[in-house]
Design an enzyme around this catalytic site. Structure first.
Site, short mmCIF file in Angstrom:
data_model
loop_
_atom_site.label_atom_id
_atom_site.label_comp_id
_atom_site.label_asym_id
_atom_site.label_seq_id
_atom_site.Cartn_x
_atom_site.Cartn_y
_atom_site.Cartn_z
N GLY A 1 0.82 -1.21 0.00
CA GLY A 1 0.00 0.00 0.00
C GLY A 1 0.85 1.26 0.00
O GLY A 1 2.08 1.21 0.00
N PHE B 1 -9.43 -6.04 3.68
CA PHE B 1 -8.82 -6.06 2.35
C PHE B 1 -7.36 -6.53 2.38
O PHE B 1 -6.80 -6.80 1.32
CB PHE B 1 -8.85 -4.66 1.73
CG PHE B 1 -10.23 -4.10 1.54
CD1 PHE B 1 -10.96 -4.39 0.40
CD2 PHE B 1 -10.80 -3.30 2.51
CE1 PHE B 1 -12.23 -3.88 0.23
CE2 PHE B 1 -12.08 -2.79 2.35
CZ PHE B 1 -12.80 -3.08 1.20
N TYR C 1 -3.00 -18.60 -4.14
CA TYR C 1 -3.75 -17.38 -3.88
C TYR C 1 -5.24 -17.68 -3.73
O TYR C 1 -5.86 -17.36 -2.71
CB TYR C 1 -3.53 -16.36 -5.00
CG TYR C 1 -4.51 -15.21 -4.96
CD1 TYR C 1 -4.59 -14.38 -3.84
CD2 TYR C 1 -5.36 -14.96 -6.03
CE1 TYR C 1 -5.49 -13.33 -3.79
CE2 TYR C 1 -6.26 -13.90 -5.99
CZ TYR C 1 -6.32 -13.10 -4.87
OH TYR C 1 -7.24 -12.07 -4.83
N LEU D 1 -4.49 -5.88 -16.78
CA LEU D 1 -4.51 -5.52 -18.20
C LEU D 1 -4.72 -4.03 -18.42
O LEU D 1 -3.98 -3.41 -19.21
CB LEU D 1 -5.61 -6.31 -18.91
CG LEU D 1 -5.78 -6.00 -20.41
CD1 LEU D 1 -4.51 -6.34 -21.19
CD2 LEU D 1 -6.98 -6.75 -20.98
N ARG E 1 -1.23 -18.32 -23.15
CA ARG E 1 -0.51 -18.72 -21.95
C ARG E 1 -1.14 -19.98 -21.40
O ARG E 1 -2.36 -20.11 -21.38
CB ARG E 1 -0.54 -17.60 -20.91
CG ARG E 1 0.27 -16.38 -21.29
CD ARG E 1 0.19 -15.30 -20.24
NE ARG E 1 -1.18 -14.80 -20.07
CZ ARG E 1 -1.47 -13.65 -19.48
NH1 ARG E 1 -0.52 -12.89 -18.99
NH2 ARG E 1 -2.72 -13.27 -19.36
#
Length: 318
Positions: free
Chosen positions: A36, A69, A137, A184, A279
């Site tokens: 952050g 978060f 993850y 992206l 990919r």
């Protein structure tokens, strides 16, 4: 309400923190600044520089709820160093739940991810789609969802997990700044910003309308609004002891080429592309259905792709 926002110096946390303040709440931001930025802590919030494992020092009985978060979120890193994701995302959240339980804080909104679903063959993805994450993850986030379900049943926690794919755009001075940048839209916008020459398009032969992969993109303002609605629900009489999971998505998604075209329209720059091979492991379409949260909480996205790109571009030019 007095609210603790973990990871509130990050992209989404800072946006939601600013929305909470605008709604009249008192906000305390807990962030280690590992990823952050201190200048992203919303104006009017109190900042505590600490990791999620130190939540017990930041929360007490004066708090009404937590919006969580704080997490590591790089898929590639999670494969190379999974221990970081188990210690931080899962271990840190368990520490947070311990601290909340001790302080008597029984309301939580969790920033989960649609990566918990892995690579489902159905589209759009609903909350009933089996969750089979394919990397640490997504696995760590799903583990937290399971922990919240158990905590709710055993200790009357009112919790909501919000699962979503890609987020873009900005809200005023709060926007996306990642290093490295893996998303992206900011990578596309780096071309008109003069920070790269072209955009790589991985796969042009997918079974999609233009041959490129389709993904879900949400404006960060829409995403934040969902968190505020979820927070309101945790305060209802029916919420105690419940853990709800909601997907956030457009229901349709946008292809890579559509994102590039939007960047061209918004910036007036040609944005050259380099076509590359697919990919490994990239599915043709990943889109989430938001029908359940629309029915339960009245949430639907308001902003389309051009607004997402335009707001991201305005923020990047700052």
């Amino acid at each position: 309400m007095k609210l603790l926002v973990t990871g509130g110096a990050g992209y989404i946390g800072s946006v939601v923190g600013s929305q909470l303040l605008a709604a009249g709440h008192e906000v305390v931001v807990l962030d280690s600044l590992l990823t952050g930025h201190e200048d992203a802590v919303p104006d009017g919030a109190r900042f505590v520089r600490a990791g999620i494992e130190e939540a017990a020092d930041a929360i007490d009985s004066s708090f009404d709820a937590v919006l969580h978060f704080a997490a590591r979120s790089l898929v590639g890193q999670s494969v190379a160093e999974p221990e970081l994701y188990w210690w931080n995302n899962v271990g840190g959240t368990l520490r947070l739940l311990d601290a909340m339980r001790a302080a008597g804080v029984r309301r939580l909104v969790f920033s989960s991810t649609a990566a918990t679903y892995g690579q489902p063959e159905v589209s759009p993805i609903t909350e009933d789609t089996p969750a089979v994450p394919i990397n640490p993850y997504g696995q760590s986030k799903l583990a937290v969802d399971h922990a919240l379900a158990g905590e709710a049943r055993a200790h009357d926690l009112a919790a909501v997990s919000l699962r979503y794919f890609n987020v873009g755009g900005a809200l005023g001075r709060y926007g996306e700044r990642h290093d490295p940048e893996t998303h992206l839209i900011p990578n596309v916008l780096m071309v008109p910003a003069g920070r790269r020459d072209a955009v790589d398009v991985f796969g042009t032969d997918y079974p999609t309308p233009d041959g490129t992969a389709v993904r879900d993109y949400l404006h960060v303002e829409d995403l934040g609004r969902a968190h505020l609605l979820a927070l309101d629900w945790t305060g209802t009489a029916e919420a105690a002891g419940q853990h709800r999971v909601y997907n956030l998505g457009s229901g349709t998604g946008y292809s890579v080429r559509e994102v590039v075209e939007a960047a061209r329209r918004v910036t007036g720059h040609p944005v050259p592309t380099n076509d590359k091979e697919r990919r490994a492991g990239d599915p043709p379409v990943l889109v989430a259905s938001a029908e359940r949260i629309a029915a339960d909480l009245g949430w639907r996205p308001k902003h389309g792709l051009d607004t997402i790109v335009e707001d991201a571009w305005t923020f990047m030019q700052r």
